[in-house]
Write a protein that holds these residues in place. Structure first.
Motif, PDB file in Angstrom:
ATOM      1  N   PHE A 146       4.424  -7.077  -4.425  1.00 25.41           N
ATOM      2  CA  PHE A 146       4.322  -6.967  -2.960  1.00 25.41           C
ATOM      3  C   PHE A 146       3.336  -5.864  -2.545  1.00 25.41           C
ATOM      4  O   PHE A 146       3.139  -5.625  -1.357  1.00 25.41           O
ATOM      5  N   GLY A 147       2.802  -5.124  -3.546  1.00 25.73           N
ATOM      6  CA  GLY A 147       1.862  -4.047  -3.225  1.00 25.73           C
ATOM      7  C   GLY A 147       2.538  -2.711  -2.998  1.00 25.73           C
ATOM      8  O   GLY A 147       1.928  -1.770  -2.494  1.00 25.73           O
ATOM      9  N   ILE A 148       3.834  -2.609  -3.343  1.00 26.17           N
ATOM     10  CA  ILE A 148       4.555  -1.333  -3.195  1.00 26.17           C
ATOM     11  C   ILE A 148       4.709  -0.712  -4.586  1.00 26.17           C
ATOM     12  O   ILE A 148       5.268  -1.342  -5.488  1.00 26.17           O
ATOM     13  N   THR A 149       4.214   0.506  -4.751  1.00 22.71           N
ATOM     14  CA  THR A 149       4.269   1.182  -6.058  1.00 22.71           C
ATOM     15  C   THR A 149       5.469   2.116  -6.096  1.00 22.71           C
ATOM     16  O   THR A 149       5.679   2.890  -5.162  1.00 22.71           O
ATOM     17  N   VAL A 150       6.260   2.018  -7.174  1.00 24.44           N
ATOM     18  CA  VAL A 150       7.376   2.956  -7.341  1.00 24.44           C
ATOM     19  C   VAL A 150       7.011   3.951  -8.430  1.00 24.44           C
ATOM     20  O   VAL A 150       6.640   3.555  -9.541  1.00 24.44           O
ATOM     21  N   ARG A 151       7.066   5.229  -8.111  1.00 23.58           N
ATOM     22  CA  ARG A 151       6.782   6.297  -9.085  1.00 23.58           C
ATOM     23  C   ARG A 151       8.105   6.894  -9.546  1.00 23.58           C
ATOM     24  O   ARG A 151       8.893   7.348  -8.713  1.00 23.58           O
ATOM     25  N   PHE A 152       8.315   6.876 -10.859  1.00 19.05           N
ATOM     26  CA  PHE A 152       9.574   7.383 -11.412  1.00 19.05           C
ATOM     27  C   PHE A 152       9.432   8.841 -11.821  1.00 19.05           C
ATOM     28  O   PHE A 152       8.377   9.252 -12.303  1.00 19.05           O
ATOM     29  N   LEU A 153      10.518   9.575 -11.627  1.00 19.32           N
ATOM     30  CA  LEU A 153      10.503  10.994 -11.951  1.00 19.32           C
ATOM     31  C   LEU A 153      11.000  11.174 -13.388  1.00 19.32           C
ATOM     32  O   LEU A 153      12.173  10.920 -13.678  1.00 19.32           O
ATOM     33  N   ALA A 154      10.094  11.607 -14.293  1.00 21.35           N
ATOM     34  CA  ALA A 154      10.445  11.730 -15.715  1.00 21.35           C
ATOM     35  C   ALA A 154      11.657  12.634 -15.880  1.00 21.35           C
ATOM     36  O   ALA A 154      11.739  13.704 -15.266  1.00 21.35           O
ATOM     37  N   GLY A 182       0.816  -1.222   0.000  1.00 13.80           N
ATOM     38  CA  GLY A 182       0.000   0.000   0.000  1.00 13.80           C
ATOM     39  C   GLY A 182       0.846   1.267   0.000  1.00 13.80           C
ATOM     40  O   GLY A 182       0.346   2.345  -0.295  1.00 13.80           O
ATOM     41  N   ASP A 183       2.135   1.142   0.340  1.00  8.50           N
ATOM     42  CA  ASP A 183       3.023   2.304   0.371  1.00  8.50           C
ATOM     43  C   ASP A 183       3.630   2.558  -1.013  1.00  8.50           C
ATOM     44  O   ASP A 183       3.528   1.717  -1.912  1.00  8.50           O
ATOM     45  N   GLU A 184       4.296   3.722  -1.125  1.00 10.43           N
ATOM     46  CA  GLU A 184       4.912   4.089  -2.402  1.00 10.43           C
ATOM     47  C   GLU A 184       6.343   4.584  -2.208  1.00 10.43           C
ATOM     48  O   GLU A 184       6.712   5.007  -1.109  1.00 10.43           O
ATOM     49  N   VAL A 185       7.112   4.521  -3.300  1.00 10.55           N
ATOM     50  CA  VAL A 185       8.492   5.008  -3.310  1.00 10.55           C
ATOM     51  C   VAL A 185       8.627   5.910  -4.539  1.00 10.55           C
ATOM     52  O   VAL A 185       8.046   5.609  -5.583  1.00 10.55           O
TER      53      VAL A 185
END
Ligand SMILES: Cc1ncc(COP(=O)(O)O)c(C=O)c1O
Length: 426
Positions: A127-135, A103-106
């Protein structure tokens, strides 16, 4: 009395964390090749298990040989403590799992080692962890990627394969403005070229497999904690709520050792990716010559980059030590003066097919999927590590078909150049 806290990296690399063996007076760090450690009595055993007293319990969680490596790396990076792992990927996974749950994000930069990219886009997602990439890794746009679920920020000090030097200070400010720690993979720089904690990073990870071990013989990873980040906030209930697996221990109460203690006694204990004591010994041996190796390898890489720029069969050269490199100014801010790393990439005129022909004519340069060895190594990423991407995606990932990657080792620069020269000019 010489004061270890004022030692320079060259001294720490050979002496940090170790004088001589208290039992035998041996001066080389012994390999404690054991699984278990005898308790004095049942009370002693119970106290160790309850974290009331420090001491060795079981090599999955701690080992005296590995302990010296951990102390030495913590000292080199300027951290409070470190925990070693069986590989760089194990260290990165553990560093994230110690702060992020389902449920957490990175938030992460895009200029990342391929294995880390796959971990972030595939396994962590499972695992339910979303990684957001910086364009474009444009830190000015970072705010858009943060939200109330963000728990960490992840970057590499020198990105792979673009060899861009990350503005750690700016990333640390963005992470801290959103109440989360900055994790930096410092593998490509090594603590001899850069100390991310001095620029605001909270946690530093390394693939010890590469420059720290340096001899291509042992896998290993490490997480070093600065001890600066406060995990007491509501964002991190795993630190602020009593932990039932330790009779209600509140990790945040351990203050500067909260993160590293939890990393060892929860994440390493439960996932088990422990470094073997023999590999810790090999990596320690490598670490002793890290400063000398880096000096020589960086000097040779700089020399080869300048010679490649002049070669008529070379269309471009990517090396942060060239004044034309976009990160040249940042190198002055973040890297040891005059050092730009020992990795370089170049493009061969004639594209993909010609790059393969040049690769096949090289004989001193070893064609291998590794970096940071005393032996000079090369690979053609478009046909190997990045072969699953289409040509457009390869360009976006920074690995066009004409690219040859070099990891510069300790051979004589003229021998390395002569091999490149004959392959390019054939
Ligand atoms: C920058 C970086 N981080 C992490 C890793 C993973 O290390 P390991 O192969 O020890 O798991 C690598 C491997 O090449 C790497 O280059």
């Amino acid at each position: 009395m010489s004061n270890p806290s004022t030692w320079r990296p060259e001294t720490v690399a050979v002496r940090g964390g170790w004088g001589s063996d208290p039992a035998t007076h041996a001066i080389s760090v012994p390999i404690y090749q054991t699984v278990g450690f005898q308790f004095d009595d049942t009370g002693h055993a119970a106290r160790l298990f309850n974290l009331e007293e420090p001491g060795n319990i079981y090599t999955r969680i701690m080992n005296p040989t590995t302990d010296i490596l951990e102390q030495r790396m913590a000292q080199l990076e300027g951290g409070v403590a470190a925990v070693a792992f069986s590989s760089g990927m194990a260290a990165i996974t553990a560093a994230i799992l110690n702060v992020a749950r389902a449920g957490d994000e990175v938030v992460a930069a895009t200029s990342l080692y391929g294995g880390t990219w796959t971990l972030f886009t595939s396994t962590l997602r499972d695992f339910g962890i979303t990684v957001r990439f910086l364009a474009d890794d444009d830190i000015a746009q970072a705010d858009a990627q943060f939200n109330e679920k963000t728990r960490a920020v992840f970057v590499e000090s020198i990105g792979n394969p673009r060899l861009d030097i990350t503005d750690i200070k700016a990333w640390a400010e963005a992470a801290h403005a959103h109440g989360v720690p900055l994790i930096v993979d410092n593998t490509f720089a090594s603590p001899y070229l850069e100390r991310p904690i001095e620029h605001g990073a909270d946690i530093v990870v390394h693939a010890l497999t590469k420059w720290v071990g340096g001899h291509g013989n042992s896998m290993g990873g490490i997480v070093v904690d600065s001890g600066h980040f406060d995990y007491g906030s509501q964002k991190f209930p795993q630190y602020s709520v009593p932990d039932p697996s330790y009779h209600g221990l509140i990790f945040a109460n351990l203050a500067e050792t909260a993160y590293i203690t939890r990393l060892r006694v929860k994440v390493l204990r439960d996932t088990g990716a422990a470094l073997s004591p023999t590999n810790a010994y090999h990596i320690l041996q490598g670490l002793e010559t890290l400063p000398l190796r880096m000096e020589r390898e960086c000097q040779t890489a700089n020399d080869l980059a300048k010679r490649l720029v002049e070669h008529p069969q070379v269309s471009w050269v990517n090396y942060p030590g060239l004044s034309s490199h976009p990160s040249y100014q940042k190198a002055a801010q973040y890297l040891r003066p005059g050092f730009f790393g020992s990795m370089l990439n170049f493009g061969v005129k004639g594209g993909y097919d010609q790059a393969l022909r040049v690769m096949n004519r090289l004989s001193l340069w070893i064609n291998v999927a590794n970096v940071g060895d005393v032996r000079s190594m090369t690979i053609h990423p478009a046909s190997t590590t990045h072969q699953q991407l289409n040509p457009e995606e390869q360009v976006l990932a920074g690995v066009p078909g004409d690219l040859i990657r070099l990891s510069v080792g300790l051979e004589h620069p003229d021998d390395l150049w002569e091999d490149l020269e004959q392959a390019l000019s054939h």
